[in-house]
Scaffold this active site. Structure first.
Site, PDB file in Angstrom:
ATOM      1  CG  HIS A 138      -1.966  -0.910   0.797  1.00 14.68           C
ATOM      2  ND1 HIS A 138      -2.830  -1.509   2.083  1.00 14.68           N
ATOM      3  CD2 HIS A 138      -2.543  -1.567   0.089  1.00 14.68           C
ATOM      4  CE1 HIS A 138      -3.438  -2.418   1.903  1.00 14.68           C
ATOM      5  NE2 HIS A 138      -3.591  -2.263   0.499  1.00 14.68           N
ATOM      6  CB  THR A 187       0.404  -3.284  -7.871  1.00 14.07           C
ATOM      7  OG1 THR A 187       1.289  -3.121  -6.880  1.00 14.07           O
ATOM      8  CG2 THR A 187      -0.689  -4.230  -7.256  1.00 14.07           C
ATOM      9  CB  THR A 247       3.848   1.557  -7.594  1.00 21.52           C
ATOM     10  OG1 THR A 247       2.745   2.416  -7.966  1.00 21.52           O
ATOM     11  CG2 THR A 247       4.979   2.303  -6.836  1.00 21.52           C
ATOM     12  N   GLY A 301      -3.948  -1.339  -7.521  1.00 20.70           N
ATOM     13  CA  GLY A 301      -4.741  -1.842  -6.643  1.00 20.70           C
ATOM     14  C   GLY A 301      -6.065  -1.576  -6.696  1.00 20.70           C
ATOM     15  CG  ASP A 338      -5.042  -5.665  -4.318  1.00 25.71           C
ATOM     16  OD1 ASP A 338      -4.162  -5.692  -4.650  1.00 25.71           O
ATOM     17  OD2 ASP A 338      -5.859  -4.732  -3.560  1.00 25.71           O
TER      18      ASP A 338
END
Length: 365
Positions: free
Chosen positions: A64, A90, A92, A117, A122
Site C-alpha cells: 500500500h 502491482t 508501482t 490495486g 489485487d
C-alpha cells in the site's frame, strides 16, 4: 470483581514486580540489531539456485502507499533471493524492481505487471492464483488507512488462504520467510516451498466440497439444498394402502392417497400403438420448463396415450381398468388444480391430458 478492576490488578502486579516483565536496555537492543544484521548479511549473500525461475510459480510483491518505502527497502535488501523468482506485482512495485534490477538482464524473468490495486490489480493477482501460477505473496498492508478497494484486498487474502500459498503481510514475516526461500533454492528442496510447484488447498476446502455435493444431490432429488444427506436404506416393496380410485373407461386411472400420488395406468388392449422408445436425453428436453418431474415410465405412459378430445368416453357403466403399480412422483394437489373428489370428467384428468399433449408436441418438434 469487574473486568476493568481485574485488568487494573494485573497491571499493578506487573509494575510491582510480581509478574516478571523486564524492559530491554540499550545494550541489549544494540546486540539484537547486530544479530539481525549478521543474519541478513548471511542470507543476502550471492548463491546458486537449483531451480530456474521458469520452473516455479510467480512470487507477488504488493504494498500500500504508506508501505511502499518499506517495500523498496525490502527489495533492495533481499534482491539476491527475489531475483531467483518470477516476480509479479502491482504497477508501482514492478517499476521499483525494474529500476533496481534493470530490464535487459537475461537472468531475471519478470512476471505479469498488474494494474494499480484500486483499479483491479489485487483481483489480477488473485486470478493468477486461481490459474495456478502463484506460489507466494508478500503483501505489505497498511493497517491504519482506509482503502477504496477493501473488498478486493479481502478477496485476495481469502483466496490466498483457500489456495494455501505462502503469504507474508508485514516486513517481519517477510524477512523471516527469506531464510526459508534461500534454503529451499540452495538445497533444491521442493518440500520446503511446495506451493511454488503444486496446487494446494486449505483443509476447509474438502469439507466445503462435501457440503456442495450434498446440496447438489438434494436439488436433483427435489429437496431443499440445505437438507442433510439421506442415510442409505434397503429397497423394500411398498405396502398396499387403501386409496380412493377414480377410473376412466378405456383410458387411464387416477388415484389419490394420503400423499396425493398421481398414477397412470397402461392402455387397454386394442388402444393406439406405443410410440418408439424414448431416450433419457429426449425426456430431459421434453420436460424442460415443466414445474414437476416425472419418471421415465410415467412420462412414457403419458406420451403413448391418446390426446384427441373426441376419444373420451362418458360411459361410466363400462368395466374399469385396474390401476397397476407405476413409478410415480409426488406433486402438489394444487399444482394442476387437482382435487381428490373428482368425477370422470375431473380437472385432474384434463390437466394430465393437456400435459400429455404439450409434451407430445415438444417431442414432435
Amino acid at each position: 470483581m469487574s473486568r476493568r478492576q481485574s485488568f487494573a490488578v494485573q497491571m499493578h502486579a506487573q509494575r510491582s514486580g510480581s509478574v516478571q516483565r523486564r524492559g530491554s536496555t540499550y545494550v541489549e537492543r544494540l546486540s539484537l540489531a547486530e544479530a539481525v544484521g549478521s543474519e541478513t548479511d548471511e542470507v543476502t549473500a550471492p548463491f546458486h539456485s537449483k531451480f530456474a525461475p521458469t520452473e516455479m510459480r510467480q512470487l507477488a510483491l504488493v504494498a500500500h502507499n504508506h508501505m511502499k518505502p518499506a517495500m523498496k527497502q525490502f527489495i533492495e535488501t533481499y534482491s539476491e533471493i527475489l531475483k531467483k523468482f518470477r516476480i509479479t506485482g502491482t504497477q508501482t512495485t514492478m517499476k521499483m524492481c525494474k529500476s533496481m534490477w534493470g530490464e535487459d538482464d537475461p537472468s531475471i524473468h519478470y512476471g505479469l505487471t498488474c494494474t494499480s490495486g484500486p483499479l483491479g490489480g489485487d483481483a489480477q493477482i488473485a486470478a493468477l492464483m486461481c490459474m495456478e501460477d502463484l506460489g507466494g505473496m508478500i503483501f505489505f498492508i497498511d493497517p491504519l488507512s482506509a482503502h477504496p478497494h477493501q473488498a478486493d484486498i479481502d478477496s485476495l487474502q481469502r483466496l490466498a488462504n483457500c489456495g494455501n500459498i505462502i503469504v507474508c503481510c508485514n516486513p517481519a514475516s517477510a524477512s523471516s520467510m527469506m531464510h526459508t526461500l534461500r534454503a529451499a533454492l540452495s538445497k533444491g528442496s521442493r518440500g520446503m516451498i511446495p506451493s511454488f510447484f503444486e496446487t494446494l488447498e486449505s483443509p476447509a476446502v474438502e469439507e466445503y466440497k462435501h457440503q456442495q455435493a450434498v446440496a447438489l444431490a438434494n436439488v436433483i432429488k427435489g429437496n431443499s439444498p440445505s437438507a442433510p444427506a439421506p442415510a442409505p436404506q434397503a429397497v423394500l416393496e411398498p405396502a398396499p394402502t387403501e386409496e380412493k380410485k377414480v377410473t376412466e373407461v378405456g383410458k387411464r386411472g387416477v388415484s389419490f392417497g394420503e400423499d396425493a400420488v398421481v398414477e397412470v395406468a397402461p392402455l387397454e388392449q386394442g388402444g393406439k400403438k406405443n410410440l418408439p422408445e424414448i431416450s433419457d436425453s429426449v425426456l430431459e428436453k421434453a420436460l424442460m420448463g415443466q414445474s414437476m418431474m416425472f419418471s421415465d415410465a410415467r412420462l412414457h405412459a403419458l406420451l403413448t396415450t391418446e390426446s384427441d378430445d373426441d376419444v373420451d368416453s362418458d360411459d361410466d357403466s363400462a368395466d374399469s381398468t385396474q390401476v397397476t403399480a407405476v413409478p410415480t412422483a409426488k406433486v402438489s394437489k394444487g399444482l394442476f388444480g387437482i382435487k381428490t373428489k373428482s368425477a370422470t370428467k375431473s380437472k385432474a384428468r384434463m390437466g394430465m391430458k393437456n400435459l400429455g399433449k404439450s409434451v407430445r408436441k415438444i417431442m414432435i418438434k
